[in-house]
Write a protein that holds these residues in place. Structure first.
Motif: not given
Length: 348
Positions: A6-9, A130-131, A1-3, A37-38
């Motif tokens: 991070s991609s969303l941020a 995420y691409l 989930m952390s990655q 993001v949350s």
């Protein structure tokens, strides 16, 4: 989930809103970037849990990859690799897990456009990624596989073909505007977007925002502010009675004609936003009522000159504040308009 977070941020606010819209996040247009993001992370976790709950038990018998475009610049990919395929790939010399993105717009029979293949190495223990999308408004397919030590490729699975949305602005219109007629007196028009308890708040906000900058006799509001009894000899259209340049006798005109003509045009400014429903909101020192969900929407005149709207929200206990100042300026380089009731007959 952390990655994933991070991609969303790294996404823009517009991109996050698109993702939130596709995931069904409520009130996404009123949330800040951190809140989006949350909310997206929580929504994805809920959907993932729901899929696992209702998915048939496969006991790792198949390998699959799913390609989900999220906005014109990013796509979300997730996959499962069965243990049998993984072991066979390692025995064949697999060294790096990769995703291959191919542009298949207009292609059939599994083909792809030459020179469009992009290979993205991913973590061997990852199950989602995420691409970045090469071009928007195109069809893409993702292939999951291993890069082989010393050269070569082991293909595991292909995704379905999916369309990446266009980058140009959406044609969807979220705002609802009230139809009106210039022939209808203003008192008979009741816009639904304005609160019934306005009490002149919109006009007071405009007057406050334009203090010291408003200029009379300029812009599309000139006919409201000019002294009609100044005796300038001009009619409401800004030209003399004989604006065509011909004399009263009509010399040189074979068939003179006479007609009244008019034009009215104007603009409004919409200021909207949201805050904590229990907070106190003010714009330019004027208290602005909030809806039950903390949203607000104000429509004010947008006349010539500068308008400055200082918006401030204060928490119910008075210990926290947030503010934003919006600065707008309008100019009307030419105005030869007049309302229908001030149109006069002209020779032309």
């Amino acid at each position: 989930m952390s990655q994933t977070l991070s991609s969303l941020a790294r996404m823009t606010l517009r991109q996050l809103r698109q993702v939130a819209s596709e995931l069904g996040v409520t009130l996404y247009s009123r949330k800040t970037k951190d809140e989006l993001v949350s909310a997206i992370g929580e929504r994805q976790a809920d959907l993932s849990s729901l899929e696992q709950e209702h998915a048939p038990s496969r006991q790792g018998e198949d390998t699959r990859v799913v390609f989900l475009p999220r906005d014109p610049q990013w796509a979300y990919v997730f996959w499962e690799i069965c243990e049998k395929d993984r072991q066979q790939a390692f025995k064949a010399g697999a060294s790096q897990l990769c995703l291959r993105v191919a542009d298949v717009t207009g292609m059939s029979n599994g083909g792809s456009h030459p020179h469009t293949l992009q290979e993205v190495p991913v973590d061997s223990h990852a199950t989602e990624w995420y691409l970045p999308v090469p071009l928007s408004d195109r069809d893409y397919r993702v292939e999951l596989g291993y890069r082989v030590s010393g050269g070569g490729w082991i293909s595991l699975a292909f995704s379905s073909v999916a369309r990446v949305p266009a980058l140009h602005p959406s044609e969807q219109i979220l705002d609802q505007f009230v139809p009106f007629s210039l022939d209808t007196p203003p008192s008979t028009i009741t816009p639904q977007t304005l609160p019934s308890s306005d009490n002149g708040l919109h006009e007071r906000l405009y007057q406050t925002a334009t203090t010291g900058t408003r200029r009379l006799g300029r812009g599309s509001e000139a006919f409201h502010e000019l002294d009609q009894g100044s005796g300038t000899g001009l009619n409401a259209s800004g030209a003399g009675l004989w604006a065509s340049g011909r004399s009263e006798s009509g010399s040189g005109v074979v068939a003179p004609r006479q007609r009244s003509f008019w034009l009215v045009a104007d603009a409004e400014l919409i200021v909207y936003g949201a805050t904590d429903p229990s907070a106190k909101l003010s714009i330019g020192g004027e208290d602005v009522p909030l809806s039950s969900d903390g949203t607000f929407r104000i429509q004010v005149p947008f006349r010539d000159g500068q308008q400055v709207y200082a918006i401030e929200a204060v928490a119910a206990d008075g210990e926290q504040k947030r503010n934003i100042t919006l600065d707008f300026e309008r100019t009307t380089p030419e105005d030869n308009s007049n309302p229908s009731d001030q149109a006069v007959a002209e020779w032309f």
